[in-house]
Enzyme design. Structure first.
Site, PDB file in Angstrom:
ATOM      1  N   GLY A  17       0.822  -1.210   0.000  1.00 51.24           N
ATOM      2  CA  GLY A  17       0.000   0.000   0.000  1.00 51.24           C
ATOM      3  C   GLY A  17       0.851   1.252   0.000  1.00 51.24           C
ATOM      4  O   GLY A  17       2.050   1.222   0.253  1.00 51.24           O
ATOM      5  N   GLY A  19       0.382   5.616   1.048  1.00 46.53           N
ATOM      6  CA  GLY A  19      -0.438   6.685   1.589  1.00 46.53           C
ATOM      7  C   GLY A  19       0.122   8.036   1.197  1.00 46.53           C
ATOM      8  O   GLY A  19       0.963   8.153   0.299  1.00 46.53           O
ATOM      9  N   GLY A  20      -0.336   9.048   1.905  1.00 48.26           N
ATOM     10  CA  GLY A  20       0.065  10.394   1.553  1.00 48.26           C
ATOM     11  C   GLY A  20       1.519  10.702   1.825  1.00 48.26           C
ATOM     12  O   GLY A  20       2.129  11.513   1.124  1.00 48.26           O
ATOM     13  N   MET A  21       2.097  10.052   2.851  1.00 49.09           N
ATOM     14  CA  MET A  21       3.472  10.370   3.193  1.00 49.09           C
ATOM     15  C   MET A  21       4.339   9.127   3.392  1.00 49.09           C
ATOM     16  O   MET A  21       5.508   9.235   3.741  1.00 49.09           O
ATOM     17  CB  MET A  21       3.514  11.234   4.460  1.00 49.09           C
ATOM     18  CG  MET A  21       2.857  10.613   5.667  1.00 49.09           C
ATOM     19  SD  MET A  21       2.777  11.716   7.094  1.00 49.09           S
ATOM     20  CE  MET A  21       4.493  11.718   7.613  1.00 49.09           C
ATOM     21  N   GLU A  23       4.941   4.634   2.273  1.00 46.98           N
ATOM     22  CA  GLU A  23       4.589   3.379   1.621  1.00 46.98           C
ATOM     23  C   GLU A  23       4.614   2.280   2.676  1.00 46.98           C
ATOM     24  O   GLU A  23       5.368   2.349   3.641  1.00 46.98           O
ATOM     25  CB  GLU A  23       5.580   3.046   0.515  1.00 46.98           C
ATOM     26  CG  GLU A  23       5.465   3.926  -0.720  1.00 46.98           C
ATOM     27  CD  GLU A  23       6.473   3.538  -1.797  1.00 46.98           C
ATOM     28  OE1 GLU A  23       6.047   3.136  -2.889  1.00 46.98           O
ATOM     29  OE2 GLU A  23       7.669   3.656  -1.522  1.00 46.98           O
ATOM     30  N   VAL A  24       3.765   1.266   2.482  1.00 47.86           N
ATOM     31  CA  VAL A  24       3.695   0.157   3.428  1.00 47.86           C
ATOM     32  C   VAL A  24       4.118  -1.118   2.706  1.00 47.86           C
ATOM     33  O   VAL A  24       3.638  -1.412   1.613  1.00 47.86           O
ATOM     34  CB  VAL A  24       2.287  -0.001   4.025  1.00 47.86           C
ATOM     35  CG1 VAL A  24       2.278  -1.141   5.044  1.00 47.86           C
ATOM     36  CG2 VAL A  24       1.837   1.293   4.682  1.00 47.86           C
ATOM     37  N   LYS A  39       6.178   0.457   7.495  1.00 49.79           N
ATOM     38  CA  LYS A  39       5.787   1.718   6.866  1.00 49.79           C
ATOM     39  C   LYS A  39       7.042   2.565   6.667  1.00 49.79           C
ATOM     40  O   LYS A  39       7.771   2.844   7.617  1.00 49.79           O
ATOM     41  CB  LYS A  39       4.781   2.462   7.735  1.00 49.79           C
ATOM     42  CG  LYS A  39       4.358   3.810   7.147  1.00 49.79           C
ATOM     43  CD  LYS A  39       3.448   4.582   8.094  1.00 49.79           C
ATOM     44  CE  LYS A  39       2.092   3.957   8.167  1.00 49.79           C
ATOM     45  NZ  LYS A  39       1.156   4.810   8.946  1.00 49.79           N
ATOM     46  N   ASP A 133      -7.782  10.856  12.040  1.00 44.33           N
ATOM     47  CA  ASP A 133      -7.919  10.372  10.663  1.00 44.33           C
ATOM     48  C   ASP A 133      -8.733   9.076  10.634  1.00 44.33           C
ATOM     49  O   ASP A 133      -8.366   8.108   9.967  1.00 44.33           O
ATOM     50  CB  ASP A 133      -6.537  10.142  10.046  1.00 44.33           C
ATOM     51  CG  ASP A 133      -6.591  10.049   8.520  1.00 44.33           C
ATOM     52  OD1 ASP A 133      -7.579  10.513   7.928  1.00 44.33           O
ATOM     53  OD2 ASP A 133      -5.654   9.495   7.932  1.00 44.33           O
TER      54      ASP A 133
END
Length: 659
Positions: A17, A19-21, A23-24, A39, A133
């Site tokens: 995955g 996200g905004g800041m 990667e996972v 992450k 969030d």
């Protein structure tokens, strides 16, 4: 990134995955032998001190949150300019994907999800951490149906040095009105976001949508959501009321704690009456609002901004979630009557409050027990004594919803009648009861289930897999054995089908070291044997293997036979005896044996002229082909002309009969 090892421990295997800041990635913990999620901050943010600080703060905050419904944070660090966080790897799917695939979810399942998320948020709020969030993408639904809340990526503790930042963070479809305007947040903001999540899960439709994030955020501030029953008519009025209370524009009118919202959802699930008005806050508990200078906002006495309902001139709002004769979902049918109703309501409430004061506290009536739930023991004692009571017994007990060291129960309960000087007993939480995970290695499925049950844990069969473990026994478990976890934690286990059959690579023609490394990397044990001499395979080269190709279980033995190279005796010749032969006869004999010759007539000594008196290499000795053998020939008379005329001295000859 695939194959990279962080801090010499976490080997990245695949990306799961972004996200905004960050990667996972899925990774293998090479120390504990378990699968984890890592992450990794995106490169464009790694050099930004503010983002780096926020990233590190996420790890520090989340690592302290212990709940069956929160994704565990194991570790974090900095490796070669990159920040990373190591988390529990959760199998399942996020709630957003489930909604996109299935549409509206069964409303009882929606309430169960909401109750579990509330429990997770309650743990965070008790440590003064607001998630900020909450969205379906951050709620993982596991195969057993339970959920885990993850990514406290923009969560901040209230006492954080960065808590006053004006940055508006979160996802527009789920942020609260106050978050959209960059105001200071309380736990009620998470309640609003959760209300949006449950709205979407129950109806299959977002409460607010628009062409861009700004337009969606404006709707969060200014517009009321369409009642869920108008999107999905069969939705329960009670569940609708819970969702709409959570989504009230005024944070004072929402559920004030996650525990309150969980109670309402649990009442719905148990078929009990859902007491929305008494759950928290309510109209009567909200401070009086006055008109502020910001359009659409009312300024509270405490400094927190509260949204004005659309169509209201007073900043106050009637809490109603079901249609009535005059009010539909909290909206007055007549804009002209709205202000009058609000003014009348304020006057009525003021009168009731004055009467209540006169009847109770103002006239010296019954005293009310203070609420000390969630306070530290020291703070609770001060609160009780300040209210004119004494502290009775202080005991400890495990409580999954209250952080360790804080009051989880009190007797009498808050707001009960108790004469001044009376005793109030309190129970201090020991947190979630923890236990050590047993080692399931070598157990059958039945034995593993029993061992986990005896340890107070939940067992989950995760499937079969090929492994080195004995067939039909546990090959792997997650979390790993020996880890301290909360009571009731789910432990997954896999059953071995035995070693996996693997193709045997062909290593014939490779050198011994390369062949051995290739076979071992494929999972085989290598046995080396010394082979015969070979003209085809040089020394140290594999000339054969067993088995050669086909399938073999991992850990099986492959035998390789290594060549000794060419036979050193193969090109050897035996030196013949030429002593006593004539010169020509001796020469022909040596040449026929692939030997070279040299003549020496000066050192022959006495003997029959023209014959070989002696030879330099002993007869019968094995020598390399082409070896020079000197023959010592007794010279003829001085007028004789013979073969030695051109070979006096020791000049070797390799085959010319003229010599």
């Amino acid at each position: 990134m695939i194959g990279r090892v962080f801090n010499g421990r976490y080997r990245i295997t695949e990306r799961i995955g972004i996200g905004g800041m960050a990667e996972v990635y899925k990774a293998q913990d090479q120390t504990l032998g378990r699968i984890v999620a890592v992450k990794v901050m995106l490169p464009q943010y790694a050099a930004d001190p503010e983002f780096a600080a926020r990233f590190k703060q996420e790890a520090a905050s989340a690592a302290n949150l212990q709940s069956p419904y929160i994704v565990n944070v194991y570790d974090w660090g900095h490796d070669d300019g990159t920040y990373f966080i190591v988390m529990e790897y959760v199998r399942g799917t996020d709630l957003k994907s489930a909604i996109l695939q299935r549409g509206a979810i069964n409303q009882r399942k929606v309430a169960e999800i909401g109750s579990q998320v509330c429990q997770a948020l309650s743990v965070a709020h008790n440590q003064d951490i607001i998630h900020r969030d909450v969205k379906p993408q951050n709620i993982m639904v596991q195969p057993d149906g339970n959920v885990k809340v993850m990514d406290f990526g923009i969560a901040r503790a209230k006492n954080s040095v960065k808590s006053q930042t004006s940055s508006v963070l979160g996802t527009a479809h789920y942020i609260s009105p106050e978050q959209a305007q960059g105001k200071e947040l309380t736990g009620a903001s998470d309640m609003y976001s959760l209300g949006c999540v449950l709205y979407e899960a129950a109806t299959g439709q977002l409460p607010f949508d628009g062409p861009d994030a700004v337009s969606v955020a404006m709707k969060q501030v200014q517009e009321e959501p369409l009642p869920p029953s108008q999107v999905k008519p069969d939705i329960s009025p009670d569940l609708e009321a819970i969702i709409l209370k959570a989504m009230d524009k005024n944070p004072y009118n929402r559920f004030q704690t996650a525990r309150d919202m969980k109670q309402a959802l649990d009442d719905f699930l148990m078929g009990r009456p859902v007491n929305i008005a008494g759950a928290a806050g309510g109209f009567a508990s909200a401070p009086t609002s006055v008109m502020g200078s910001v359009p659409g906002m009312a300024s509270e006495a405490g400094g927190t901004a509260v949204m004005q309902p659309i169509g209201s001139d007073t900043g106050m709002k009637t809490n109603s979630y079901r249609g009535g004769n005059d009010i539909d979902m909290g909206k007055a049918k007549s804009k002209k009557r709205g202000p009058l109703i609000a003014v009348a309501a304020i006057a009525a409430i003021a009168l009731i409050a004055a009467l209540a004061f006169a009847i109770t506290g103002g006239l010296g009536g019954g005293d009310k027990v203070p609420n000390v739930i969630g306070q530290t023991q020291e703070a609770a004692v001060q609160t009780i004594e300040k209210a004119g009571y004494t502290v009775g017994t202080v005991t400890e007990d495990y409580d999954a919803e209250t952080v360790a060291g804080r009051v989880c129960k009190q007797d009498p309960e808050a707001d009960s009648d108790l004469e001044k000087g009376g005793k109030i007993n309190i129970v201090i939480s020991k947190g979630v009861k923890k236990g050590s995970i047993p080692d399931l290695s070598g157990m059958t499925s039945e034995q593993a289930e029993k061992a986990l049950k005896d340890a107070g844990l939940k067992a989950q069969y995760a499937g079969n897999e090929a492994s080195d473990a004995d067939k039909d026994t546990v090959s792997r478990q997650d979390p790993a054995a020996g880890k301290e976890v909360d009571e009731g934690t789910t432990v997954k286990y896999w059953i071995s089908t035995g070693p996996e059959d693997t193709s045997v690579p062909n290593v014939v023609g490779s050198d011994q070291a390369s062949a051995k490394a290739q076979l071992e990397s494929a999972g085989f044990t290598v046995q080396v044997e010394t082979g015969d001499y070979s003209d085809k395979y040089g020394e140290g080269i594999v000339m054969s293997q067993n088995p050669n190709g086909g399938k073999l279980e991992k850990g099986g033995t492959v035998t390789i036979t290594v060549s000794q190279g060419q036979d050193p005796e193969k090109n050897k010749v035996t030196v013949p005896s030429v002593t006593g032969m004539s010169q020509s006869e001796a020469i022909n004999t040596l040449l026929s044996c692939n030997l070279a010759y040299a003549l020496d007539t000066a050192s022959a000594g006495s003997g029959t002229p023209g014959t070989v008196a002696k030879q330099s290499v002993t007869a019968g000795k094995k020598v390399d082909s082409g070896t020079v053998v000197t023959i010592y020939v007794v010279p003829e008379s001085s007028n004789s002309t013979g073969d030695n005329s051109n070979n006096s001295g020791n000049t070797p000859n390799t085959g010319s009969t003229t010599n």
